[in-house]
Design an enzyme around this catalytic site. Structure first.
Site, PDB file in Angstrom:
ATOM      1  N   SER A  94      -4.876 -20.164   1.813  1.00 58.44           N
ATOM      2  CA  SER A  94      -5.438 -20.197   0.489  1.00 58.44           C
ATOM      3  C   SER A  94      -6.555 -20.621  -0.057  1.00 58.44           C
ATOM      4  CB  SER A  94      -4.214 -21.290  -0.039  1.00 58.44           C
ATOM      5  OG  SER A  94      -4.489 -21.692  -1.210  1.00 58.44           O
ATOM      6  N   HIS A 117      -1.976 -16.137  -1.284  1.00 52.42           N
ATOM      7  CA  HIS A 117      -1.057 -16.403  -2.083  1.00 52.42           C
ATOM      8  C   HIS A 117      -1.494 -16.876  -3.700  1.00 52.42           C
ATOM      9  CE1 HIS A 117      -0.835 -21.236  -2.677  1.00 52.42           C
ATOM     10  NE2 HIS A 117      -2.190 -20.928  -2.195  1.00 52.42           N
TER      11      HIS A 117
END
Length: 248
Positions: A94, A117
């Site tokens: 992330s 993401h």
């Protein structure tokens, strides 16, 4: 007074004061309990205390966390004059993967991983407020895209990157090398996760091996904690016997 553990550690190396080390080994947090212990401002100030270091080695093993905090740290590092080496010791997931993009050179052990993401959040409000929230998330995603493409260069185009973001993609070191998201693959390294598995569990496609490994690490840490408590209890018992003239 309660002490808050920061999500980073910054120090000069013992052998060479011209080399600084930054360890990001936990969740990226923006929470404040007793002041600004976990803010990007504090990160910047501590980094400045290193002085004019020529090399900055950053070691990452993090599941991610606050996008705003991570973006700020990325920008702080990018502005630094030192040559920045990023080492993904275990996982850069992330927003931690965005921080990794701050490196002039990114090293990944063969068994490390990176996850990218789209940003996500929780939202409440009326229809207008929710539409604004969606627009804001799109703008935030653009900042992430710029960070990834800025590092990858010609090895990764925008459409391919967006597809990877949409799919919440876990990348091996070899895949990162092929996509331009790292520069060098090193020998495998065994590093305990030392992170809260709840954040890993919140992602859609977290590899089972990673979840199992972090759970095993937690079990081992619990066993070690119980063993330490047993040693303390035995020491206290022996001390009491000594103080009361007991024989053992």
């Amino acid at each position: 007074m309660r002490t808050i553990k920061k999500f980073w550690e910054i120090k000069a190396t013992a052998s060479d004061q011209s080399v600084g080390e930054v360890y990001i080994y936990s969740e990226i947090s923006s929470e404040q309990f007793w002041g600004d212990e976990t803010t990007a401002t504090t990160f910047k100030d501590e980094l400045a205390e290193l002085g004019e270091v020529k090399t900055l080695n950053i070691f990452i093993n993090s599941p991610g966390g606050s996008v705003f905090e991570g973006n700020s740290i990325y920008n702080i590092i990018k502005r630094h004059k030192a040559h920045v080496n990023v080492h993904v010791d275990g996982v850069a997931a992330s927003i931690a993967s965005v921080i990794a993009m701050s490196g002039d050179t990114i090293f990944m052990p063969a068994n490390s991983m990176m996850m990218i993401h789209n940003p996500w959040t929780f939202a409440i409000g009326n229809s207008a407020e929710l539409r604004k929230q969606a627009d804001d998330m799109d703008r935030i995603r653009e900042s992430l895209i710029e960070a990834y493409l800025g590092k990858a260069g010609e090895k990764l185009d925008r459409d391919r990157l967006i597809a990877l973001l949409d799919a919440e993609t876990w990348l091996t070191a070899q895949e990162c090398l092929e996509l331009g998201l790292c520069d060098s693959i090193e020998a495998p390294k065994q590093v305990a996760a030392k992170v809260d598995t709840k954040l890993f569990a919140s992602y859609r496609n977290t590899p089972d091996a990673l979840l199992n490994q972090t759970q095993d690490d937690e079990k081992q840490a619990e066993r070690e904690r119980l063993f330490r408590e047993q040693l303390i209890a035995e020491a206290q018992t022996n001390l009491m016997k000594l103080q009361t003239g007991g024989i053992y």
